[in-house]
Design a protein around this motif. Structure first.
Motif, PDB file in Angstrom:
ATOM      1  N   UNK A  62       0.824  -1.219   0.000  1.00 19.56           N
ATOM      2  CA  UNK A  62       0.000   0.000   0.000  1.00 19.56           C
ATOM      3  C   UNK A  62       0.852   1.260   0.000  1.00 19.56           C
ATOM      4  N   UNK A  63       2.107   1.110   0.446  1.00 26.08           N
ATOM      5  CA  UNK A  63       3.039   2.235   0.399  1.00 26.08           C
ATOM      6  C   UNK A  63       3.928   2.150  -0.843  1.00 26.08           C
ATOM      7  N   UNK A  64       3.458   1.398  -1.824  1.00 25.00           N
ATOM      8  CA  UNK A  64       4.063   1.320  -3.164  1.00 25.00           C
ATOM      9  C   UNK A  64       5.367   0.533  -3.230  1.00 25.00           C
ATOM     10  N   UNK A  65       5.625  -0.310  -2.227  1.00 26.44           N
ATOM     11  CA  UNK A  65       6.795  -1.181  -2.341  1.00 26.44           C
ATOM     12  C   UNK A  65       6.459  -2.306  -3.323  1.00 26.44           C
ATOM     13  N   UNK A  66       7.247  -2.427  -4.350  1.00 24.67           N
ATOM     14  CA  UNK A  66       7.000  -3.409  -5.408  1.00 24.67           C
ATOM     15  C   UNK A  66       7.695  -4.731  -5.085  1.00 24.67           C
ATOM     16  N   UNK A  67       6.925  -5.809  -5.180  1.00 21.87           N
ATOM     17  CA  UNK A  67       7.477  -7.157  -5.086  1.00 21.87           C
ATOM     18  C   UNK A  67       7.523  -7.706  -6.504  1.00 21.87           C
ATOM     19  N   UNK A  68       8.711  -7.853  -7.095  1.00 16.16           N
ATOM     20  CA  UNK A  68       8.819  -8.170  -8.524  1.00 16.16           C
ATOM     21  C   UNK A  68       8.134  -9.470  -8.933  1.00 16.16           C
ATOM     22  N   UNK A  69       8.116 -10.454  -8.041  1.00 16.82           N
ATOM     23  CA  UNK A  69       7.478 -11.723  -8.373  1.00 16.82           C
ATOM     24  C   UNK A  69       7.131 -12.438  -7.075  1.00 16.82           C
ATOM     25  N   UNK A  70       6.454 -13.565  -7.188  1.00 17.34           N
ATOM     26  CA  UNK A  70       6.014 -14.293  -6.005  1.00 17.34           C
ATOM     27  C   UNK A  70       7.197 -14.846  -5.210  1.00 17.34           C
ATOM     28  N   UNK A  71       8.245 -15.260  -5.910  1.00 15.85           N
ATOM     29  CA  UNK A  71       9.425 -15.775  -5.220  1.00 15.85           C
ATOM     30  C   UNK A  71      10.037 -14.684  -4.350  1.00 15.85           C
ATOM     31  N   UNK A  72      10.127 -13.467  -4.872  1.00 16.53           N
ATOM     32  CA  UNK A  72      10.666 -12.344  -4.092  1.00 16.53           C
ATOM     33  C   UNK A  72       9.831 -12.098  -2.844  1.00 16.53           C
ATOM     34  N   UNK A  73       8.522 -12.208  -2.997  1.00 18.81           N
ATOM     35  CA  UNK A  73       7.633 -11.980  -1.854  1.00 18.81           C
ATOM     36  C   UNK A  73       7.827 -13.036  -0.783  1.00 18.81           C
ATOM     37  N   UNK A  74       8.010 -14.283  -1.193  1.00 23.52           N
ATOM     38  CA  UNK A  74       8.194 -15.361  -0.227  1.00 23.52           C
ATOM     39  C   UNK A  74       9.534 -15.247   0.504  1.00 23.52           C
ATOM     40  N   UNK A  75      10.575 -14.852  -0.232  1.00 24.92           N
ATOM     41  CA  UNK A  75      11.885 -14.634   0.416  1.00 24.92           C
ATOM     42  C   UNK A  75      11.792 -13.485   1.406  1.00 24.92           C
ATOM     43  N   UNK A  76      11.110 -12.416   0.990  1.00 27.05           N
ATOM     44  CA  UNK A  76      10.916 -11.249   1.844  1.00 27.05           C
ATOM     45  C   UNK A  76      10.178 -11.652   3.123  1.00 27.05           C
ATOM     46  N   UNK A  77       9.147 -12.482   2.968  1.00 29.61           N
ATOM     47  CA  UNK A  77       8.371 -12.937   4.113  1.00 29.61           C
ATOM     48  C   UNK A  77       9.236 -13.760   5.057  1.00 29.61           C
ATOM     49  N   UNK A  78      10.131 -14.585   4.500  1.00 23.28           N
ATOM     50  CA  UNK A  78      11.021 -15.387   5.346  1.00 23.28           C
ATOM     51  C   UNK A  78      11.947 -14.496   6.172  1.00 23.28           C
ATOM     52  N   UNK A  79      12.350 -13.333   5.618  1.00 27.78           N
ATOM     53  CA  UNK A  79      13.173 -12.375   6.366  1.00 27.78           C
ATOM     54  C   UNK A  79      12.364 -11.776   7.521  1.00 27.78           C
ATOM     55  N   UNK A  80      11.107 -11.463   7.262  1.00 31.29           N
ATOM     56  CA  UNK A  80      10.251 -10.938   8.331  1.00 31.29           C
ATOM     57  C   UNK A  80      10.114 -11.955   9.459  1.00 31.29           C
ATOM     58  N   UNK A  81       9.963 -13.219   9.106  1.00 29.80           N
ATOM     59  CA  UNK A  81       9.826 -14.273  10.108  1.00 29.80           C
ATOM     60  C   UNK A  81      11.104 -14.394  10.934  1.00 29.80           C
ATOM     61  N   UNK A  82      12.250 -14.349  10.243  1.00 28.63           N
ATOM     62  CA  UNK A  82      13.529 -14.585  10.933  1.00 28.63           C
ATOM     63  C   UNK A  82      14.017 -13.366  11.710  1.00 28.63           C
ATOM     64  N   UNK A  83      13.865 -12.171  11.142  1.00 30.90           N
ATOM     65  CA  UNK A  83      14.492 -10.990  11.747  1.00 30.90           C
ATOM     66  C   UNK A  83      13.502 -10.022  12.391  1.00 30.90           C
ATOM     67  N   UNK A  84      12.230 -10.121  12.035  1.00 36.14           N
ATOM     68  CA  UNK A  84      11.243  -9.208  12.590  1.00 36.14           C
ATOM     69  C   UNK A  84      11.176  -7.885  11.833  1.00 36.14           C
ATOM     70  N   UNK A  85      10.035  -7.250  11.922  1.00 32.99           N
ATOM     71  CA  UNK A  85       9.788  -6.011  11.168  1.00 32.99           C
ATOM     72  C   UNK A  85      10.732  -4.889  11.599  1.00 32.99           C
ATOM     73  N   UNK A  86      10.947  -4.777  12.904  1.00 32.29           N
ATOM     74  CA  UNK A  86      11.731  -3.635  13.405  1.00 32.29           C
ATOM     75  C   UNK A  86      13.169  -3.663  12.885  1.00 32.29           C
ATOM     76  N   UNK A  87      13.807  -4.824  13.003  1.00 23.33           N
ATOM     77  CA  UNK A  87      15.207  -4.925  12.550  1.00 23.33           C
ATOM     78  C   UNK A  87      15.315  -4.896  11.034  1.00 23.33           C
ATOM     79  N   UNK A  88      14.419  -5.586  10.374  1.00 29.78           N
ATOM     80  CA  UNK A  88      14.505  -5.734   8.923  1.00 29.78           C
ATOM     81  C   UNK A  88      14.038  -4.502   8.170  1.00 29.78           C
ATOM     82  N   UNK A  89      12.947  -3.880   8.619  1.00 28.40           N
ATOM     83  CA  UNK A  89      12.363  -2.748   7.886  1.00 28.40           C
ATOM     84  C   UNK A  89      12.642  -1.415   8.579  1.00 28.40           C
ATOM     85  N   UNK A  90      12.255  -1.336   9.846  1.00 31.39           N
ATOM     86  CA  UNK A  90      12.297  -0.054  10.551  1.00 31.39           C
ATOM     87  C   UNK A  90      13.715   0.504  10.636  1.00 31.39           C
ATOM     88  N   UNK A  91      14.680  -0.355  11.029  1.00 34.29           N
ATOM     89  CA  UNK A  91      16.048   0.128  11.182  1.00 34.29           C
ATOM     90  C   UNK A  91      16.711   0.447   9.848  1.00 34.29           C
TER      91      UNK A  91
END
Length: 366
Positions: free
Chosen positions: A20-49
């Motif tokens: 919704x903030x216009x971050x583009x996920x180029x393909x489904x594989x990219x989205x799944x890898x991105x999601x795995x980073x959120x699971x492992x590192x958390x939103x604050x460390x991965x995105x916020x920092x």
């Protein structure tokens, strides 16, 4: 409920917010890898920092620029993690150096007073002579007996029986070999009475823990506090030991206690960032004008603002441990290696990655 209070969102909801903030996920594989980073590192460390104004077309609303895709955000995070690994490897040299410098000075002084390497063998006069600033540094703690405080005991002995620093063999060997003269000193010293009063189940073996084994148990923050208990002359001896192999361009200029304290506290703060998953790219420590001038003159560097950033920390570290350009080169090689294999993906590597690194760390990669 106030809209200012952050609500829990699962990873799918977080990804939807980013879209919704216009971050583009180029393909489904990219989205799944991105999601795995959120699971492992958390939103604050991965995105916020990792958040930076250069990423956004609308800074207030945090709307992402089209060229800064989810993969690029992930690449920047990977680069930051790699830098952390490299910096930590060399930071340990600074920690070892501080430990050994402090140990040499204190061990020499203990031996002068007690003719042995045990702090427990010091009398009250010897303890006060070696650590005269105990009272000055920690007045808020209740005074127990003859210039000794519970915090001083904790700083010196807190970790020695930690399983990672098992000193039992050293204690056993020391006790079995020690002379009656030294045993008498320990019986009359400050430590036995103090330890019996403060610890519900006192362990007499503690008395035979030599200062060399003991110092292997100390944390960086404990080293800093022990340094603060020393006299000014002892501190200057430690500083001399610490910079023993470093030859400043101005050989007549010496880094004094205040500037050394600032430097070591910067390293201490750096350690906290490393240990608590902070962003290495964006670290910044304030420095006053006097210490800035001292650093510039002593290390022959230019600090362009009243902030110490990653570039200056690396330069100073390389000078102290005599490895010119080694850390910089490792970082650059690591970044290039990371990004070389990304060019075949469905999106390009944004130059914004390099702009963010250069703007925040003052390190030029390209």
């Amino acid at each position: 409920m106030s809209e200012s209070i952050r609500k829990f969102k699962n990873n799918d909801e977080l990804i939807k917010d980013l879209e919704n903030r216009s971050l583009i996920f180029p393909d489904e594989k990219s989205k799944q890898i991105f999601k795995s980073y959120l699971i492992q590192y958390g939103y604050f460390s991965f995105i916020k920092k990792m958040s930076h104004d250069l990423m956004y077309s609308d800074i207030d609303q945090k709307i992402f620029k089209k060229e800064f895709t989810s993969n690029n955000l992930r690449y920047l995070f990977d680069i930051d993690r790699n830098i952390s690994v490299i910096i930590f490897k060399y930071f340990r040299n600074i920690e070892f150096l501080l430990n050994s410098s402090l140990l040499k000075v204190i061990a020499k002084k203990i031996n002068k007073h007690a003719k042995c390497p045990y702090i427990a063998a010091l009398d009250n006069e010897g303890l006060t002579e070696i650590f005269p600033k105990i009272d000055d540094k920690m007045p808020k703690f209740k005074k127990y007996d003859k210039n000794t405080y519970i915090n001083f005991y904790e700083d010196i002995f807190k970790n020695f029986n930690n399983i990672d620093f098992d000193c039992r063999e050293a204690i056993k060997e020391n006790k079995s070999k020690e002379s009656n003269e030294i045993k008498d000193l320990i019986k009359k010293g400050w430590f036995k009475d103090f330890i019996n009063r403060q610890i519900k189940k006192p362990k007499s073996d503690w008395e035979y823990l030599d200062i060399f084994s003991l110092f292997q148990t100390l944390t960086f923050s404990q080293l800093l506090r022990i340094f603060s208990y020393l006299s000014t002359s002892s501190k200057n001896e430690v500083i001399k030991e610490f910079f023993n192999d470093f030859k400043p361009s101005n050989k007549h200029f010496k880094l004094k206690e205040e500037a050394f304290n600032k430097l070591i506290n910067i390293f201490s703060n750096l350690r906290n960032v490393l240990m608590h998953n902070g962003s290495l790219i964006q670290i910044s420590f304030e420095i006053d004008e006097i210490n800035k001038e001292n650093f510039e003159q002593y290390f022959d560097i230019k600090i362009p603002s009243n902030e110490i950033k990653l570039n200056e920390i690396i330069t100073i570290t390389e000078l102290i441990v005599d490895i010119k350009n080694k850390i910089f080169n490792e970082i650059k090689e690591s970044i290039n290696y990371k990004l070389e294999n990304r060019t075949k993906r469905s999106d390009e590597i944004s130059n914004l990655i390099f702009e963010i690194i250069e703007k925040e760390s003052r390190i030029k990669i390209k």
